[in-house]
Design a protein around this motif. Structure first.
Motif, mmCIF file in Angstrom:
data_model
loop_
_atom_site.group_PDB
_atom_site.id
_atom_site.type_symbol
_atom_site.label_atom_id
_atom_site.label_comp_id
_atom_site.label_asym_id
_atom_site.label_seq_id
_atom_site.Cartn_x
_atom_site.Cartn_y
_atom_site.Cartn_z
ATOM 1 N N THR A 1 -0.640 -3.539 -7.379
ATOM 2 C CA THR A 1 0.524 -3.381 -6.511
ATOM 3 C C THR A 1 0.779 -1.894 -6.330
ATOM 4 O O THR A 1 0.192 -1.059 -7.026
ATOM 5 C CB THR A 1 1.777 -4.034 -7.127
ATOM 6 O OG1 THR A 1 2.128 -3.304 -8.322
ATOM 7 C CG2 THR A 1 1.517 -5.491 -7.465
ATOM 8 N N MET A 2 1.678 -1.536 -5.442
ATOM 9 C CA MET A 2 1.932 -0.122 -5.196
ATOM 10 C C MET A 2 2.593 0.554 -6.402
ATOM 11 O O MET A 2 2.553 1.785 -6.515
ATOM 12 C CB MET A 2 2.789 0.073 -3.943
ATOM 13 C CG MET A 2 4.166 -0.527 -3.994
ATOM 14 S SD MET A 2 5.021 -0.388 -2.402
ATOM 15 C CE MET A 2 5.118 1.391 -2.214
ATOM 16 N N ILE B 183 -4.417 1.173 -1.909
ATOM 17 C CA ILE B 183 -5.311 0.279 -2.651
ATOM 18 C C ILE B 183 -4.810 -1.163 -2.584
ATOM 19 O O ILE B 183 -5.601 -2.117 -2.467
ATOM 20 C CB ILE B 183 -5.452 0.752 -4.110
ATOM 21 C CG1 ILE B 183 -6.125 2.131 -4.151
ATOM 22 C CG2 ILE B 183 -6.257 -0.252 -4.931
ATOM 23 C CD1 ILE B 183 -6.164 2.761 -5.530
ATOM 24 N N THR B 184 -3.486 -1.322 -2.616
ATOM 25 C CA THR B 184 -2.904 -2.658 -2.498
ATOM 26 C C THR B 184 -3.258 -3.280 -1.148
ATOM 27 O O THR B 184 -3.590 -4.475 -1.061
ATOM 28 C CB THR B 184 -1.376 -2.604 -2.665
ATOM 29 O OG1 THR B 184 -1.065 -2.058 -3.950
ATOM 30 C CG2 THR B 184 -0.767 -3.996 -2.544
ATOM 31 N N ASP B 185 -3.201 -2.490 -0.093
ATOM 32 C CA ASP B 185 -3.589 -2.976 1.240
ATOM 33 C C ASP B 185 -5.052 -3.435 1.231
ATOM 34 O O ASP B 185 -5.403 -4.441 1.862
ATOM 35 C CB ASP B 185 -3.400 -1.883 2.282
ATOM 36 C CG ASP B 185 -1.929 -1.602 2.572
ATOM 37 O OD1 ASP B 185 -1.078 -2.445 2.211
ATOM 38 O OD2 ASP B 185 -1.641 -0.536 3.156
ATOM 39 N N LEU B 186 -5.906 -2.673 0.532
ATOM 40 C CA LEU B 186 -7.315 -3.050 0.403
ATOM 41 C C LEU B 186 -7.442 -4.428 -0.256
ATOM 42 O O LEU B 186 -8.194 -5.297 0.221
ATOM 43 C CB LEU B 186 -8.063 -1.994 -0.422
ATOM 44 C CG LEU B 186 -9.490 -2.345 -0.851
ATOM 45 C CD1 LEU B 186 -10.421 -2.368 0.360
ATOM 46 C CD2 LEU B 186 -9.984 -1.353 -1.907
ATOM 47 N N TYR B 187 -6.700 -4.642 -1.318
ATOM 48 C CA TYR B 187 -6.758 -5.928 -2.025
ATOM 49 C C TYR B 187 -6.184 -7.057 -1.170
ATOM 50 O O TYR B 187 -6.712 -8.187 -1.158
ATOM 51 C CB TYR B 187 -6.020 -5.828 -3.361
ATOM 52 C CG TYR B 187 -6.927 -5.389 -4.490
ATOM 53 C CD1 TYR B 187 -7.259 -6.263 -5.519
ATOM 54 C CD2 TYR B 187 -7.474 -4.104 -4.523
ATOM 55 C CE1 TYR B 187 -8.106 -5.868 -6.563
ATOM 56 C CE2 TYR B 187 -8.317 -3.694 -5.547
ATOM 57 C CZ TYR B 187 -8.629 -4.580 -6.564
ATOM 58 O OH TYR B 187 -9.473 -4.194 -7.578
ATOM 59 N N ASN B 188 -5.120 -6.783 -0.439
ATOM 60 C CA ASN B 188 -4.526 -7.815 0.417
ATOM 61 C C ASN B 188 -5.508 -8.287 1.485
ATOM 62 O O ASN B 188 -5.525 -9.470 1.857
ATOM 63 C CB ASN B 188 -3.254 -7.281 1.088
ATOM 64 C CG ASN B 188 -2.111 -7.118 0.113
ATOM 65 O OD1 ASN B 188 -2.112 -7.715 -0.973
ATOM 66 N ND2 ASN B 188 -1.119 -6.307 0.477
ATOM 67 N N LYS B 189 -6.320 -7.348 1.995
ATOM 68 C CA LYS B 189 -7.307 -7.712 3.018
ATOM 69 C C LYS B 189 -8.440 -8.561 2.447
ATOM 70 O O LYS B 189 -9.210 -9.160 3.207
ATOM 71 C CB LYS B 189 -7.882 -6.437 3.643
ATOM 72 C CG LYS B 189 -6.891 -5.676 4.510
ATOM 73 C CD LYS B 189 -7.485 -4.359 5.006
ATOM 74 C CE LYS B 189 -6.448 -3.577 5.807
ATOM 75 N NZ LYS B 189 -6.971 -2.249 6.237
ATOM 76 N N HIS B 190 -8.547 -8.590 1.128
ATOM 77 C CA HIS B 190 -9.625 -9.360 0.499
ATOM 78 C C HIS B 190 -9.075 -10.484 -0.381
ATOM 79 O O HIS B 190 -9.709 -10.894 -1.355
ATOM 80 C CB HIS B 190 -10.516 -8.426 -0.329
ATOM 81 C CG HIS B 190 -11.300 -7.452 0.495
ATOM 82 N ND1 HIS B 190 -10.807 -6.228 0.876
ATOM 83 C CD2 HIS B 190 -12.555 -7.540 1.019
ATOM 84 C CE1 HIS B 190 -11.717 -5.592 1.607
ATOM 85 N NE2 HIS B 190 -12.780 -6.358 1.708
#
Length: 566
Positions: free
Chosen positions: A144-145, A116-123
């Motif tokens: 965050t993770m 989910i953190t990766d999803l937020y980082n991409k946006h």
């Protein structure tokens, strides 16, 4: 010229831009979209193109691929003008739980947190758009993770909100391999903790999400509604017995024959059919596993490509530790027969050890069994139920099961092989030596009891042993167990396929210390039962002379075994 075979490519864009082998499944997009279902869960066995389908769906709908219509040029979906206009017009949240295979719940929660953190980082560009409130920015940065459970379960819901406001359009959510964490939780003993977490996340994501346009989930199993989908009334579930999307996953026979023709293998169609045909989805009975077919086209020879991939350990453990009834049914399947059972396609993982029908449900969902027939019974009593007749899917799966059974005896493989040799040579002394070594090594492996009672006989051991016989001797013998013959039932019967071989009857008995002082007395009782119940009549009726029928009594006392011959 035939396209290059690329093994393992699951990215639609790579397949199209590299012009590698691809069978057009874009018709699924139109079929799914036109159903107008809010949330769709599709279950298919592993390696059946679920991940590629999700990649295809993302690249068709996502705004990130607005200028990528060329990916679909010449394919089925691009023949429909209204869908050309639909391409690249939605914000899409695409996630996969395929690699969430942790040993503990905290590790699993952290791994999902990382996704989910990766999803937020991409946006992160949303933070620069200056439309989030201070509280929303605070929430965004709190993802965050290691975030707490409340934030984690709401994170996808909140991202749906942010994206729908930014693009002024509701979002499409794609979740691939949703049930992988469920299986790991069952195997590693943290089922209750994970289901509570997933239930809260799924309810927020798919039930109480006003920013959701459509959602598509894929997995191998339909995890029970009570476990994680409670109150999700807008969920449309498509299992392997459903007719919808029947040809969207896997290759049809027509598609396989066309591929064989293109690669100069048209003369191999019977070989391919023997090995890989047999999957049944809804009313389609001509489905092939894509992974096996692609590898066959690449290697140009048959092999257990699909069944050699990971994912069989849970199945093996369940059957290995199962009851006598399950092992008897498995014997029937291994010898080419069928079984009839009720199927509940809602898999309750924490009930697998308690509900034997759940094992067959899991085998069906996993692709190892196929539906031969389905009957509706009990209508006259107003309590109708569906009874499925199941059989092993194809030759490739049969090979997998044989290897699985052989693996059960791996700790005692040398002694087991020596026992088989001694049996064929009718060497009683060697049979006793090696059988005791096998029992000592593997007895507890089958979780068997040690007392002479109907509920605690070492049935699991000797039925596992019978399965081993079926695997090792099936080429030369028809092997059956617990069949009616004469005035009773024998435990195991080996009927030779060649006239040069002797037939064999095995009778198993656990020592009853009240009736039998020595283990040798139990052997005698077992041998006498063979004669008293006239078990040999089944063989004699088929023209096998009595002098070519060997009778063996197997006596058990804990892990000690004594074999006698008559």
């Amino acid at each position: 010229m035939a396209r290059t075979i690329a093994i393992g490519l699951q990215d639609f864009q790579k397949i199209r831009t590299k012009d590698t082998f691809y069978i057009d499944k874009t018709g699924f997009i139109r079929e799914w979209w036109e159903t107008k279902d809010d949330v769709t869960l599709i279950t298919r066995p592993r390696r059946f193109g679920k991940t590629l389908t999700m990649s295809m769906a993302e690249q068709f709908f996502s705004i990130k691929y607005t200028d990528h219509g060329a990916l679909f040029d010449g394919l089925d979906i691009w023949q429909h003008e209204e869908f050309q206009k639909l391409q690249g017009t939605f914000p899409v949240i695409s996630l996969t739980f395929a690699n969430v295979k942790e040993r503990t719940f905290p590790m699993t929660k952290q791994r999902i947190g990382q996704i989910i953190t990766d999803l937020y980082n991409k946006h992160e560009f949303l933070l620069d758009a200056h439309f989030l409130t201070d509280e929303e920015e605070k929430f965004f940065r709190s993802v965050t993770m290691d975030m707490d459970e409340t934030i984690a379960t709401m994170a996808i819901h909140k991202m749906s909100d942010f994206l729908s406001r930014y693009y002024e359009k509701k979002v499409i959510i794609l979740l691939d391999e949703y049930d992988t964490p469920m299986q790991e939780a069952y195997v590693n003993g943290y089922w209750e903790e994970l289901t509570s977490f997933m239930r809260n996340m799924f309810n927020a994501t798919f039930k109480t999400n006003p920013y959701l346009e459509r959602a598509l989930l894929t997995g191998i199993t339909r995890v029970s509604k009570e476990s994680i989908f409670s109150d999700l009334k807008n969920l449309k579930v498509i299992t392997t017995t459903s007719s919808r999307y029947a040809s969207a996953f896997g290759f049809t026979e027509e598609e396989v024959l066309s591929a064989l023709e293109k690669y100069g293998l048209a003369d191999k169609k019977d070989e391919v059919k023997h090995w890989y045909d047999g999957f049944v989805f809804g009313g389609r009975s001509d489905i092939y596993n894509p992974w096996s077919i692609i590898n066959y086209l690449d290697e140009r020879k048959p092999g257990p490509y699909w069944t050699n991939t990971s994912g069989n350990s849970l199945i093996g453990e369940l059957i290995q530790g199962s009851s006598r009834q399950v092992k008897e049914s498995f014997e029937e399947l291994l010898t080419g027969g069928t079984i009839k059972t009720e199927i509940d396609e809602q898999i309750v993982y924490n009930q697998l050890d308690l509900d034997e029908n759940a094992i067959w449900s899991l085998l069906l969902a996993s692709g190892y069994l196929r539906v031969k027939n389905c009957e509706i019974t009990g209508q006259e009593y107003g309590e109708w139920k569906q009874v499925y007749e199941l059989q092993i899917t194809n030759f490739e799966v049969r090979i997998m099961f044989r290897k699985m059974v052989q693996g059960w005896f791996h700790p005692a493989s040398s002694s087991y092989n020596d026992f088989i040799k001694a049996l064929l040579q009718d060497d009683i002394k060697a049979m006793n030596l090696f059988m005791n070594r096998v029992a000592l090594t593997t007895f507890s492996f089958f979780d068997s009891g040690q007392k002479a009672s109907g509920h605690s006989e070492p049935e699991r051991f000797y039925h596992g042993f019978v399965l081993g016989l079926i695997v090792e001797l099936a080429e030369n013998y028809h092997i059956t167990s617990n069949r009616e013959s004469g005035f009773g039932r024998y435990d195991v019967l080996l009927e030779p396929k060649k006239s040069s071989l002797d037939a064999m009857i095995f009778e198993f008995k656990v020592q009853d210390t009240e009736e039998e002082k020595e283990l040798s007395d139990t052997v005698i009782a077992a041998l006498n039962q063979i004669d008293e119940k006239q078990y040999a009549s089944a063989l004699i009726d088929k023209g096998i002379p009595e002098k070519h029928i060997r009778k063996y009594g197997f006596a058990f006392k804990g892990k000690e075994v004594l074999i006698g011959r008559k």
